[in-house]
Design a protein around this motif. Structure first.
Motif, PDB file in Angstrom:
ATOM      1  N   PRO A 309       0.810  -1.220   0.000  1.00 10.20           N
ATOM      2  CA  PRO A 309       0.000   0.000   0.000  1.00 10.20           C
ATOM      3  C   PRO A 309       0.845   1.273   0.000  1.00 10.20           C
ATOM      4  CG  PRO A 309      -0.906  -1.597   1.535  1.00 10.20           C
ATOM      5  CD  PRO A 309       0.415  -2.155   1.073  1.00 10.20           C
ATOM      6  N   TRP A 310       2.080   1.173   0.456  1.00 11.24           N
ATOM      7  CA  TRP A 310       3.007   2.301   0.421  1.00 11.24           C
ATOM      8  C   TRP A 310       3.827   2.288  -0.873  1.00 11.24           C
ATOM      9  CZ3 TRP A 310       7.146   3.266   4.840  1.00 11.24           C
ATOM     10  CH2 TRP A 310       7.802   4.462   4.589  1.00 11.24           C
ATOM     11  N   MET A 313       1.665   2.047  -4.332  1.00  8.98           N
ATOM     12  CA  MET A 313       0.622   3.029  -4.622  1.00  8.98           C
ATOM     13  C   MET A 313       0.883   3.881  -5.867  1.00  8.98           C
ATOM     14  SD  MET A 313      -2.365   3.868  -3.513  1.00  8.98           S
ATOM     15  CE  MET A 313      -2.436   3.242  -1.828  1.00  8.98           C
ATOM     16  N   LEU A 362      -2.392   0.090   8.323  1.00  2.00           N
ATOM     17  CA  LEU A 362      -2.851   0.329   6.953  1.00  2.00           C
ATOM     18  C   LEU A 362      -3.080   1.806   6.636  1.00  2.00           C
ATOM     19  CD1 LEU A 362      -3.317  -1.378   4.491  1.00  2.00           C
ATOM     20  CD2 LEU A 362      -5.721  -1.645   5.156  1.00  2.00           C
ATOM     21  N   PRO A 363      -3.732   2.601   7.505  1.00  3.93           N
ATOM     22  CA  PRO A 363      -3.916   4.031   7.162  1.00  3.93           C
ATOM     23  C   PRO A 363      -2.603   4.776   6.904  1.00  3.93           C
ATOM     24  CG  PRO A 363      -5.400   3.405   8.927  1.00  3.93           C
ATOM     25  CD  PRO A 363      -4.479   2.248   8.736  1.00  3.93           C
ATOM     26  N   ILE A 366      -1.188   3.736   3.504  1.00  4.24           N
ATOM     27  CA  ILE A 366      -1.921   4.301   2.367  1.00  4.24           C
ATOM     28  C   ILE A 366      -1.620   5.788   2.216  1.00  4.24           C
ATOM     29  CG2 ILE A 366      -4.227   4.841   1.488  1.00  4.24           C
ATOM     30  CD1 ILE A 366      -5.172   2.191   2.747  1.00  4.24           C
ATOM     31  N   GLY A 369       1.765   6.152   0.797  1.00  2.00           N
ATOM     32  CA  GLY A 369       1.778   5.761  -0.609  1.00  2.00           C
ATOM     33  C   GLY A 369       1.192   6.824  -1.516  1.00  2.00           C
ATOM     34  N   ILE A 370       0.072   7.416  -1.098  1.00  5.05           N
ATOM     35  CA  ILE A 370      -0.530   8.489  -1.897  1.00  5.05           C
ATOM     36  C   ILE A 370       0.414   9.680  -1.965  1.00  5.05           C
ATOM     37  CG2 ILE A 370      -2.434  10.146  -2.002  1.00  5.05           C
ATOM     38  CD1 ILE A 370      -4.214   7.985  -0.743  1.00  5.05           C
TER      39      ILE A 370
END
Length: 481
Positions: A309-310, A313, A362-363, A366, A369-370
């Protein structure tokens, strides 16, 4: 379709395949080793500083020789030097796989980085020369996607090979690929030379020795302390040599990096932001990949998957970021991305604990990653639009060098903080060291976001892929992290 275009399709396709695979290998080896670090430590032994050097030996030689490698290709033949760099990279990969001890592995990684520094900047030069101008944007986009995939999949590939085969296979993987590419490069790529090659030996020596001294001093602090003679010597001598490199860039006749480029707010802002972005990101990945295995108990493959996710992304968000940068300009997208990356690292620091669940992780994964995706998409075009056309090769090489230097410094600095505040002794000690290191990484990226505000609000070329000509030899349009 003319006979010429029909004939041109073959060389263009071969050039795309050969350069993309070579670029994938060079980019992959930046992060592929991170999820293998616990296994390397178990197998070969070594202290924290040894693990740092397994990463930094590659990134540091890659960074300081990148522009010199491009100049060698321009002077002596790009295909000739590309194959030479690929040969060195392949042989060094085999040496790394066969290393009987941690010292030998570090030495092989340094040679690997030198080979990649010669090979990598010439990939786009050769690709640009082989592809007709009308299809160049598509070819560069494909090349960028492949190298971006290498960055995203590095921890996962490293983890999977380590778990199911052995950590040596993260290096063995390069050997058959390199051996297959060598005859193809000789037969399918055309030779070319740069019109105005610069061979700045003095500048290369100054920046190489200076950065080595600084990184050596930082890496040595956990074992010897800040007042130790070797630490003070490394930091002082390194700082003086880097200062001499800056002086040379101001007053030298043909420096590899003219310091006048930094007079432009856009060039200064995006390069300082890039250095600090990679400082925070690389240092954090170095520690968090070990946390996921050593403390949480994930296997190497599970750790690589959970970091996607990182690291993965950008494959999803980069097209959206490119669209946004077209609409509003590159500066707000880069600033937002750096700010989100800083928030993600700070979020990690807040929640990190020996028993933290993956749902809680997870948050921040993410968000990070964004943030990384928003930074990557417009960064290259911001670099290119800050200089004149004939300076784009130097500008691109400088930006990639700044990223690699930032990565090396990030591992050294954050690992020093980790060792000073905690260590490998227990789960609590590991967390005690990692949390302040993450806060420093977050602060560094936050400062990078502030410095990115120096970039002018809108450049004519902002948000658009850099136009590369055969005379602009090493424009890099994708992160080589």
């Amino acid at each position: 379709m003319t006979k010429q275009s029909a004939r041109g399709g073959g060389p263009a396709v071969w050039a795309l395949v050969i350069t993309s695979v070579a670029g994938f290998m060079a980019a992959l080896d930046n992060l592929v080793v991170t999820t293998a670090l616990p296994s390397i430590r178990t197998d070969l032994g070594g202290a924290l500083e040894d693990l740092e050097w397994t990463v930094n030996a590659y990134t540091l030689t890659f960074a300081v020789l990148l522009m010199f490698g491009a100049a060698l290709g321009d002077r002596f033949g790009r295909r000739r030097l590309f194959t030479a760099g690929l040969t060195v990279f392949t042989v060094a990969s085999a040496a790394a796989a066969l290393s009987p001890g941690i010292g030998e592995l570090i030495a092989a990684r340094a040679v690997q980085g030198a080979g990649a520094a010669v090979m990598m900047p010439l990939t786009l030069t050769l690709l640009t020369a082989a592809v007709p101008a009308a299809r160049r944007g598509m070819a560069l986009g494909a090349f960028g996607a492949v190298t971006g995939l290498a960055v995203a999949s590095g921890p996962l590939i490293g983890g999977s090979l380590t778990e199911h085969l052995s950590w040596q296979w993260i290096f063995w993987l390069n050997v058959p690929v390199g051996l297959a590419l060598l005859p193809l490069a000789r037969l399918r790529l055309k030779e070319s030379y740069g019109p105005d090659a610069r061979l700045d030996v003095l500048g290369t020596v100054l920046i190489s020795a200076g950065l080595f001294g600084i990184v050596y001093g930082l890496v040595s602090t956990p074992s010897h302390g800040w007042t130790d003679g070797r630490v003070l010597t490394g930091l002082t001598a390194g700082g003086l040599l880097v200062a001499a490199f800056v002086w040379h860039g101001i007053h030298g006749k043909r420096p590899m990096l003219p310091m006048r480029l930094f007079r432009d707010r856009g060039f200064l802002g995006i390069n300082m932001a890039s250095l600090l972005m990679f400082l925070g990101m690389f240092g954090s990945i170095f520690l968090l990949s070990q946390f996921l295995q050593t403390i949480v108990g994930y296997s190497p493959t599970e750790a690589g998957l959970r970091m996607l996710p990182w690291t993965g992304m950008p494959m999803l968000v980069a097209p959206v970021a490119g669209y946004l940068s077209d609409r509003v300009g590159g500066r707000p997208v880069v600033v937002t991305g750096l700010a989100l990356q800083a928030v993600g690292l700070g979020y990690f620091a807040l929640i990190l604990a020996p028993d933290v669940s993956y749902a809680a992780q997870l948050p921040p994964l993410i968000i990070s990653g964004i943030g990384m995706s928003l930074y990557f998409a417009p960064a290259a075009s911001l670099v290119m639009s800050s200089v004149r056309t004939f300076e784009q090769g130097i500008a691109s090489g400088a930006n990639n060098a700044m990223r690699e230097v930032g990565g090396a410094l990030g591992v050294a600095i954050l690992a020093s903080v980790f060792a000073a505040q905690g260590g490998y002794g227990s789960a609590d000690a590991f967390v005690d060291g990692t949390v302040p290191a993450l806060w420093i990484g977050s602060a560094a990226v936050g400062v990078g976001a502030a410095l990115a505000l120096l970039i002018p609000r809108r450049r004519a070329a902002a948000g658009h892929p850099a136009r590369v000509t055969a005379s602009g030899p090493d424009v890099v349009v994708a992160p080589v992290a």
